[in-house]
Design an enzyme around this catalytic site. Sequence first.
Site, PDB file in Angstrom:
ATOM      1  N   ASP A   1       9.572  -4.244   6.164  1.00  0.00           N
ATOM      2  CA  ASP A   1       8.226  -4.772   5.928  1.00  0.00           C
ATOM      3  C   ASP A   1       8.253  -6.071   5.128  1.00  0.00           C
ATOM      4  OD1 ASP A   1       9.096  -3.542   3.600  1.00  0.00           O
ATOM      5  OD2 ASP A   1       7.524  -2.029   3.554  1.00  0.00           O
TER       6      ASP A   1
ATOM      7  N   ASN B   1       2.582   7.686  -3.226  1.00  0.00           N
ATOM      8  CA  ASN B   1       1.616   8.437  -2.408  1.00  0.00           C
ATOM      9  C   ASN B   1       2.246   8.941  -1.104  1.00  0.00           C
ATOM     10  OD1 ASN B   1       1.852   6.069  -0.947  1.00  0.00           O
ATOM     11  ND2 ASN B   1      -0.314   5.498  -1.048  1.00  0.00           N
TER      12      ASN B   1
ATOM     13  N   HIS C   1       4.058   7.097   1.024  1.00  0.00           N
ATOM     14  CA  HIS C   1       4.215   6.127   2.114  1.00  0.00           C
ATOM     15  C   HIS C   1       5.685   5.793   2.338  1.00  0.00           C
ATOM     16  CE1 HIS C   1       3.589   2.603  -0.890  1.00  0.00           C
ATOM     17  NE2 HIS C   1       4.810   2.430  -0.413  1.00  0.00           N
TER      18      HIS C   1
ATOM     19  N   GLU D   1       0.846   3.620   5.141  1.00  0.00           N
ATOM     20  CA  GLU D   1       0.047   4.283   4.112  1.00  0.00           C
ATOM     21  C   GLU D   1      -0.503   5.616   4.631  1.00  0.00           C
ATOM     22  OE1 GLU D   1       0.045   3.424   1.119  1.00  0.00           O
ATOM     23  OE2 GLU D   1      -0.548   1.350   0.719  1.00  0.00           O
TER      24      GLU D   1
HETATM   25  C1  GLP Z   1       6.975  -0.585  -1.385  1.00  0.00           C
HETATM   26  C2  GLP Z   1       7.866  -0.726  -0.160  1.00  0.00           C
HETATM   27  C3  GLP Z   1       8.475   0.585   0.219  1.00  0.00           C
HETATM   28  C4  GLP Z   1       9.123   1.229  -0.992  1.00  0.00           C
HETATM   29  C5  GLP Z   1       8.074   1.449  -2.065  1.00  0.00           C
HETATM   30  C6  GLP Z   1       8.650   2.101  -3.308  1.00  0.00           C
HETATM   31  O1  GLP Z   1       5.757  -0.039  -1.066  1.00  0.00           O
HETATM   32  N1  GLP Z   1       7.143  -1.257   0.957  1.00  0.00           N
HETATM   33  O2  GLP Z   1       9.415   0.382   1.259  1.00  0.00           O
HETATM   34  O3  GLP Z   1       9.724   2.435  -0.625  1.00  0.00           O
HETATM   35  O4  GLP Z   1       7.550   0.197  -2.418  1.00  0.00           O
HETATM   36  O5  GLP Z   1       9.103   1.144  -4.213  1.00  0.00           O
HETATM   37  P1  GLP Z   1      10.094   1.432  -5.394  1.00  0.00           P
HETATM   38  O6  GLP Z   1      11.433   1.685  -4.745  1.00  0.00           O
HETATM   39  O7  GLP Z   1      10.124   0.179  -6.209  1.00  0.00           O
HETATM   40  O8  GLP Z   1       9.594   2.610  -6.116  1.00  0.00           O
END
Ligand code: GLP
Length: 242
Positions: free
Chosen positions: A65, A136, A138, A143
């Site tokens: 993404d 959440n 995702h 989402e």
């Molecule tokens: C963002 C990314 C996800 C990731 C999430 C969690 O939303 N698009 O791919 O898994 O953050 O982030 P973190 O690893 O910093 O907790």
Amino acid sequence: MKYMVFKDAKAASRKAYEIMQKKINAHSTLGLATGSTPIELYKEMIAGFEAGEFSYKDVKSFNLDEYVNIDKNHPESYYSFMHKNLFDHIDIKEENVHVPAPYTDDDEELARITAAYNAELENAVIDVQILGIGSNGHIAFNEPGTDFASTVHIVNLKENTIKDNCRFFDYDMAKVPKRAMTMGIKNILAAKTIILLAFGENKKDAVAKLLSGKEDIEYPCTSLVEHPEVYVLVDEAADPEK
Ligand code: GLP
């Protein structure tokens, strides 16, 4: 689904690296993620490369993404993140890395970029997909409520995702991008092997839903339950059984 708990993120990431190494060869295609979670795994990959264990010169990668309309070279763009934390330190070729590039606010242009990325993914086979998880539930930027048959699409980020991400944007909600382009759940499920990492207390609820083994559209991570080869590696803080 194989579930494993480790004392910390470093130990889990070491195991993730070992699993990845067993599943790939010199010509494999990787699915890569951003966020704080995969950073230790990327350090393992860099260390393995520096030790001469593995070369990425014929490896391809696809990222999950990217924020819509962020400057590609903004320090918090996922393009910058991937270069800083991985690509600049291994021998992967720039022409072999694919990071979604929705660097515009024009909806027609975004539709074109989205379709093109989806077509590239349909022509690829991802051997190992790395995933983090949102608090959440995702995955990538799919989402809650996202159709499990979704392909690459543009998404309006949920309020709590924007809040979670504001630490990267001077804790200023106004600066956090509100839209993103993401692989859909169907694209993610097409990977041969999926390694999901979850670290920290705030991931516990999402991990619990995943472990329930029931698909629930409100928790996109539960789309993984029917996939034949998923590894879920967590630290103790993210383990709901603790
Ligand atoms: C963002 C990314 C996800 C990731 C999430 C969690 O939303 N698009 O791919 O898994 O953050 O982030 P973190 O690893 O910093 O907790």
